[in-house]
Design an enzyme around this catalytic site. Structure first.
Site, PDB file in Angstrom:
ATOM      1  CG  ASP A 408      -1.862   1.130   1.412  1.00 24.44           C
ATOM      2  OD1 ASP A 408      -2.202   1.627   0.476  1.00 24.44           O
ATOM      3  OD2 ASP A 408      -1.916   1.637   2.694  1.00 24.44           O
ATOM      4  CE  LYS A 409      -0.205   7.348  -2.442  1.00 26.92           C
ATOM      5  NZ  LYS A 409       0.175   8.318  -1.351  1.00 26.92           N
ATOM      6  CD  GLU A 505     -13.336  13.620   8.408  1.00 25.57           C
ATOM      7  OE1 GLU A 505     -13.129  13.318   9.624  1.00 25.57           O
ATOM      8  OE2 GLU A 505     -14.161  13.490   7.809  1.00 25.57           O
ATOM      9  CE  LYS A 569     -13.965  15.880   4.531  1.00 22.26           C
ATOM     10  NZ  LYS A 569     -13.296  16.008   5.965  1.00 22.26           N
ATOM     11  NE  ARG A 600      -4.024  11.281   2.133  1.00 21.29           N
ATOM     12  CZ  ARG A 600      -4.596  10.016   1.725  1.00 21.29           C
ATOM     13  NH1 ARG A 600      -3.573   9.054   1.130  1.00 21.29           N
ATOM     14  NH2 ARG A 600      -5.679   9.682   2.269  1.00 21.29           N
ATOM     15  N   GLY A 681      -5.222   3.353  -3.532  1.00 22.01           N
ATOM     16  CA  GLY A 681      -6.441   4.095  -4.011  1.00 22.01           C
ATOM     17  C   GLY A 681      -6.297   5.492  -4.473  1.00 22.01           C
ATOM     18  CG  ASP A 682      -3.453   8.502  -3.104  1.00 18.90           C
ATOM     19  OD1 ASP A 682      -4.355   8.589  -2.343  1.00 18.90           O
ATOM     20  OD2 ASP A 682      -2.326   8.499  -2.256  1.00 18.90           O
ATOM     21  CG  ASP A 799      -3.774  -1.678   3.139  1.00 13.64           C
ATOM     22  OD1 ASP A 799      -4.131  -1.562   1.843  1.00 13.64           O
ATOM     23  OD2 ASP A 799      -3.470  -0.958   3.767  1.00 13.64           O
TER      24      ASP A 799
END
Length: 1161
Positions: A408-409, A505, A569, A600, A681-682, A799
């Site tokens: 994952d990132k 957030e 958002k 991001r 997922g980016d 993940d």
């Protein structure tokens, strides 16, 4: 009841299940006679595997599922049923030992689980019964009981919140023990029950909860509560926000009352701790294959011996010799039954070729060896006070076989610590400077530090960001006193701390706070912000929760002026398509620019409702949330209806810093021959930027893209073009970028072509990935024809599927909870620790276990082959060569400890060398040490040594009577000494010494424990044999070995034979090692030379002297060089008075220091 109790004790009492669960609060069941109460589980937590009643049968069943254990059980039963050449004790005792040791280990572990369960089940709790608050034990809580929980206590069951000490009926909890999230979560009670804050009011409450049957999803709960007030039934929907989960802790709330809906093993916590599917390592699979091959060898030897016996007995003089006349019954017995009986007898005679203690030794090695990972200080993260964690020890050696890493990132390659950097508002880019919102390219030039006034668009954007979230606030800090907690101009205090489930957030709310728009907190349905000191209160009407499908979250608020507004958002792909106004094109460009910088991005939008629109929205939301069936689908439809026709406000760019040494780690893995795939997922641009910055993609790498594919045909054509480019392009390395939509098309019907492209790329980046897509990619590669070993590493709940799918799953102890850690095989605090985990620990574990397995088969071939050869000299009469005690103790006592200690401490190369030279990892890849070629070598070596043991003893002691003299008459001595047991004992003695010294030759890293067990095992054999054969034991029926061993050792010729046979066995092995080391050295052996000779400048030869070096040190240095054990720090420390090879062998053992030590002058 008795039958149910018995079934419960045996573990076979599943509770009755129906589609839904009806819970009558305070257990006030309907009074009519037709009601049949549902049966629910009690509140006992059972993490144990066994009970007193089922331990023996259940444990035995599990142990005899193993091939070797079941095989020896059959052999033992055969020995009991027919007349066999060996006592049933020879098979029964080792089997009993292995079964007992394993049962004790598993029983002790289960006893610890029982002990922990009893502590939990016996914890005191308070429940409302018969109009009063009574104390009872946790295990006595029933579904429907009203439970009181006080501040900082843990919830003992899954509760639906009825009321709290707060007027609004809310409470705050933390779910750290469930998912690792440390933020405060707010849970709500329905309006009809929140007033029931006392026992008397709760006693008067008439309500029924209808909900789904228990499932393991922590974040899913569908139900409704029906409250009867003045003969009127009021129905309210309840969801995850109303459910308090077992294991969570109550915070910032004095007390709450809730009704138990899921108890004991039906609680969500218990359902999540069920065992995962068992993963098996490549070594274990090879081990089972080798066992089957040896079973084939055993059957061949037994069948051949049986056939040869009958061929030999075809002559009458051998069929019925004068000294062994048959009875009439034996002459008339069936030939088939006699053949089967003889076959089974030979099977019993040769059965020890199957190593029964292999499984238990491997289990002990894995269990004890796993502690080294947790003890490694290099894997300890001081900042978070976290050490490496082993959740399963079954896969230790698999760490040395990894070919693909899927990572994952966010939170894995990056810190998951977000810092607000830039934003776009109404098509204009801004950046934060000294807590002020400044146009890009401009500087903060206000001399007095004053904040310039914000435009309407800027203010609305900041308000949207500070209100559209699920952040909680804590004011509880030491030293808090009465008074205004917001004393400064902007209305916030440095003592206020935000808690959020998402780091994004928290970073955004903290950024708006610095810019003057401060989120003060939520009080019931009121959200309060302060804009440059001016308080504004918004009524929270609805929260449209974030989900992975929509990839956005929204809130519907009532503004101070009474208007209704929606703030949304989410990802730009999830928000921009639903906007109809605002600077859409400019914002899209800015989002892409943010992504190219590795930021991001989130897009913020709003929608204003008129009265009619809001009434329709409110009605649809209420109906969807009240539904018991297909609630998620109906809510998704309503959310899509609401989140449309949006007005675009802007976008945010948040930086997520790379973790320390990520680039070096990825480069080390690449040099080790491991391909790294990043699954995130980016968005595309963000993922590519981070891949370049972390070294996953090189600047010189040819980047290929498979993105934005719309159809199967288009995707297939693009894949063919990419494959053609790879073949035609002479660039050394290629990188591939795939997005989630294109991946779905590629996996639908073009898996083979897609895999061809991927395997020819050095690095692959998959962006816009859903959690299940990550698992599909891992499964696709795992099941490809090459069957590569895969490793997945991640830190979040998204993940988990990938971690469970891979051969080895590693969880990062990050900021996205503990779901990944809970479901992983290993857990580490930082990505950089992966390098040592694989290159050092993986390397060591694989070499140790691989050698252990091969050595076990080798020593058992050495053990049983002389028994097979002996049958050619005793007319296949099934006479045993060894005494039954030796048969029993060979694998248990005489040869077990040296290999166990070797498998715990062996190091062929220093750990620093393994990390500095990742290419050494390639030497052990693809299960090379357990290949069929290596297996064949160890097996043939075992047969060769067995032939030397047998025929060497036979030739040296059996034929030449001149070797028998020890001061007695030759003929008399021959009769006295050289009988069957003497010959067998000589063979056994040579065998024990040889197989022990063979392991010593394989040992590169000597510790005091290696010395103790190696020489101690040989000494123990001699001492045991002297006592066993030198004393008449009253409890033994026969004592064939009496005085045999003493007489054998009293013969000089026996000692001469032992030495000659040892040299004949081991000297060729030493010569082979020397030749291979000098002519065909592996990378590992070359590194051993480099490690050994750092600091020595001359050429290492017999004529090369270091200054002051004596002859002993020189000879020792040469021996150590060829054996690969040399350490220059010990080269010249040999005592001049002990100038012998034995003295110089001390150089074998040294716990090497971090820095190489120069030879002493």
């Amino acid at each position: 009841m008795l039958l149910r109790w018995i079934r419960q004790q045996l573990g076979f009492d599943p509770p009755h299940q129906s589609d839904t669960r009806t819970v009558y609060i305070a257990n006030r069941f309907p009074q009519h006679g037709h009601y049949v109460p549902q049966r629910f589980a009690d509140n006992r937590i059972i993490s144990s595997k066994y009970t007193v009643w089922n331990f023996v049968p259940k444990n035995l069943f599990e142990q005899f599922r193993r091939i070797a254990n079941f095989y020896f059980l059959i052999i033992f039963l055969v020995q009991l049923m027919i007349d066999t050449p060996t006592s049933p004790v020879t098979s029964g005792l080792p089997l009993f030992f292995v079964i007992t040791v394993t049962a004790i280990k598993q029983g002790y572990e289960d006893w610890l689980r029982h002990k922990a369960d009893n502590e939990v089940n016996g914890a005191p709790v308070f429940v409302v019964r018969s109009g009063s608050l009574v104390q009872t034990r946790s295990k006595n809580i029933r579904v429907g009981d009203i439970v009181r929980v006080a501040k900082d206590e843990t919830f003992p069951v899954d509760l639906v919140l009825l009321s709290s000490d707060r007027a609004e009926g809310t409470c705050h909890i933390t779910t750290t023990s469930l998912d690792g999230e440390t933020n405060l979560k707010t849970h709500y009670s329905v309006p009809e029950t929140l007033v029931s804050q006392s026992v008397s009011r709760l006693e008067a409450l008439h309500a029924v909860v209808e909900c789904q049957q228990p499932d393991a999803d922590l974040y899913r709960f569908v139900g409704r509560i029906t409250v009867t007030q003045q003969e009127e039934e009021i129905v309210r929907p309840i969801g995850p926000e109303n459910l308090l989960l077992r294991g969570a802790r109550l915070k910032n709330t004095k007390e709450i009352f809730g009704v138990a809906v899921y108890t004991g093993m039906e609680s969500k916590m218990a359902l999540n701790y069920k065992c995962k599917s068992q993963k098996r390592s490549a070594v274990e699979k090879s081990m089972n294959t080798f066992l089957l091959i040896y079973l084939g060898i055993l059957l061949f030897e037994a069948i051949l011996s049986t056939i040869l016996k009958y061929a030999w007995q075809a002559e009458k003089k051998w069929d019925e010799p004068f000294y062994n006349q048959k009875t009439e019954q034996e002459r008339n017995s069936s030939q088939i039954l006699k053949f089967i009986s003889d076959f089974l007898a030979f099977l019993v005679l040769y059965n020890f070729i199957i190593p029964i203690s292999l499984y238990v030794t491997v289990e002990m090695q894995k269990f004890l060896g796993s502690f080294f990972i947790g003890w490694d200080l290099d894997l300890y993260h001081e900042e978070s006070d976290q050490m490496a964690q082993v959740n399963t020890s079954d896969l230790n050696e698999e760490l040395g076989q990894v070919e693909y890493v899927f990572t994952d990132k966010t939170g894995t390659l990056t810190e998951n610590e977000m810092l607000f950097r830039e934003c776009s508002i109404n098509g204009i880019k801004y950046q934060e400077i000294n807590g002020k919102l400044v146009h890009e390219g401009m500087t903060d030039d206000s001399p007095d530090g004053s904040v310039p006034p914000l435009s309407r668009e800027e203010l609305l954007f900041l308000k949207a960001v500070s209100l559209c979230h699920t952040v909680q606030i804590s004011y509880e800090q030491p030293g808090d006193g009465p008074g205004n907690p917001f004393p400064n101009a902007n209305g916030f205090s440095s003592q206020m701390e935000y808690y959020a489930s998402s780091p994004d957030e928290k970073a955004l709310v903290e950024a708006t706070k610095r810019m003057g728009v401060t989120f003060i907190g939520s009080h019931g349905e009121v959200m309060e912000i302060k804009t440059f000191g001016k308080s504004e209160k918004y009524k929270l009407l609805h929260v449209l929760e974030f989900d992975a499908t929509r990839r956005r979250m929204s809130v519907i608020l009532q503004t101070p002026s009474g208007g209704k507004v929606l703030f949304t958002k989410g990802a730009e792909s999830a928000v921009l398509p639903f906007t109809k106004s605002g600077e859409i094109d400019k914002t899209r460009v800015h989002v892409d620019e943010f992504a190219l910088k590795g930021l991001r991005t989130l897009v913020v939008a709003c929608r204003h409702f008129n009265v009619e629109e809001y009434e329709e929205v409110d009605r649809q939301l209420h109906e969807a949330r009240a539904a018991l069936q297909q609630r998620e689908e109906r809510l998704a439809e309503v959310f899509s209806f609401i989140e449309k026709d949006l007005e675009l406000l802007g976008a945010t760019g948040v930086e997520d810093k790379l973790q320390e040494k990520v680039q070096e780690t990825i480069e080390s893995l690449r040099l080790a021959g491991i391909k790294v795939w990043v699954l995130t997922g980016d968005k595309h641009e963000t993922a590519v930027s981070v891949s370049l910055s972390c070294g996953h993609f090189h600047r010189t790498m040819n980047i290929l893209e498979l993105v934005q594919q719309k159809s199967d045909n288009e995707c297939a054509e693009q894949l063919r073009q990419l494959a053609r480019r790879i073949r035609e392009d002479h660039v050394i390395q290629h990188g591939l970028v795939v997005d989630g939509a294109s991946l779905s098309l590629a996996l639908r019907g073009h898996e083979k072509l897609f895999m061809e492209v991927c395997k020819n790329c050095s690095a692959v980046l998959c962006c816009r990935m859903a959690p299940l897509q990550k698992a599909k990619v891992v499964r696709l590669l795992k099941t490809s024809p090459e069957k590569p070993i895969t490793l997945a590493i991640g830190d979040g709940a998204n993940d988990v599927s990938m971690i469970q799918e891979a051969h080895v799953g590693i969880g990062i102890m990050g900021k996205e909870g503990r779901q990944a850690v809970r479901n992983s095989d290993y857990a580490i605090a930082r990505f950089r620790f992966l390098s040592k985990l694989l290159l050092v620990h993986g390397h060591f574990y694989y070499i140790r276990v691989a050698t252990l397995v091969q050595y076990f088969f080798y020593k058992n071939v050495c053990f049983i082959t002389p028994q097979f050869l002996y049958q050619f000299f005793c007319l296949f009469s099934q006479q045993t060569l060894y005494d039954s005690v030796y048969l029993t103790l060979y694998n248990i006592c005489f040869t077990s400890l040296p290999i166990l200690v070797y498998s715990l401490f062996e190091q062929q190369v220093h750990p620093h060398m393994l990390q500095s030279k990742p290419v050494l990892y390639r030497d052990i890849s693809k299960n090379s040490l357990l290949s069929f070629k290596t297996f064949l070598y160890w097996t043939l070596l075992g047969f060769c040594h067995a032939f030397v043991f047998f025929f060497g003893s036979y030739i040296l002691m059996g034929e030449d009577t001149s070797l028998m003299g020890n001061g007695q008459s030759l003929r008399a001595n021959r009769q006295l000494m050289f009988g069957n047991w003497t010959f067998g004992t000589l063979v056994f003695t040579v065998m024990v010494i040889t197989v022990t010294l063979k392991l010593a030759l394989e040992t590169h890293f000597w510790t005091w424990m290696n010395h103790f067990v190696t020489w101690g095992s040989i000494a123990f054999y001699f001492i045991f044999s002297l006592f066993y054969g030198g004393i008449i034991w009253p409890f033994l029926h026969t004592q064939d070995m009496y005085f045999v061993f003493v007489q054998l050792l009293s013969s000089g010729s026996a000692w001469f034979a032992i030495i000659i046979i040892l040299i004949a066995c081991l000297f060729p092995d030493i010569i082979k090692k020397v030749i291979y080391r000098h002519l065909q050295p592996t990378s590992t052996q070359k590194s051993q030379f480099e490690t050994n000779y750092q600091g020595i400048g001359c050429v290492d030869s017999m004529c090369c002297y270091s200054e002051g070096e004596n002859g002993c040190a020189r000879l020792g240095r040469m021996v150590a060089q060829v054996m690969g054990r040399y350490n220059p720090a010990y080269a010249n420390r040999c005592d001049p008075t002990l100038c012998s090879l034995c003295c110089c062998r001390r150089i074998s053992y040294k716990l090497e220091q971090d820095e190489p030590t120069a030879p002493q002058e």
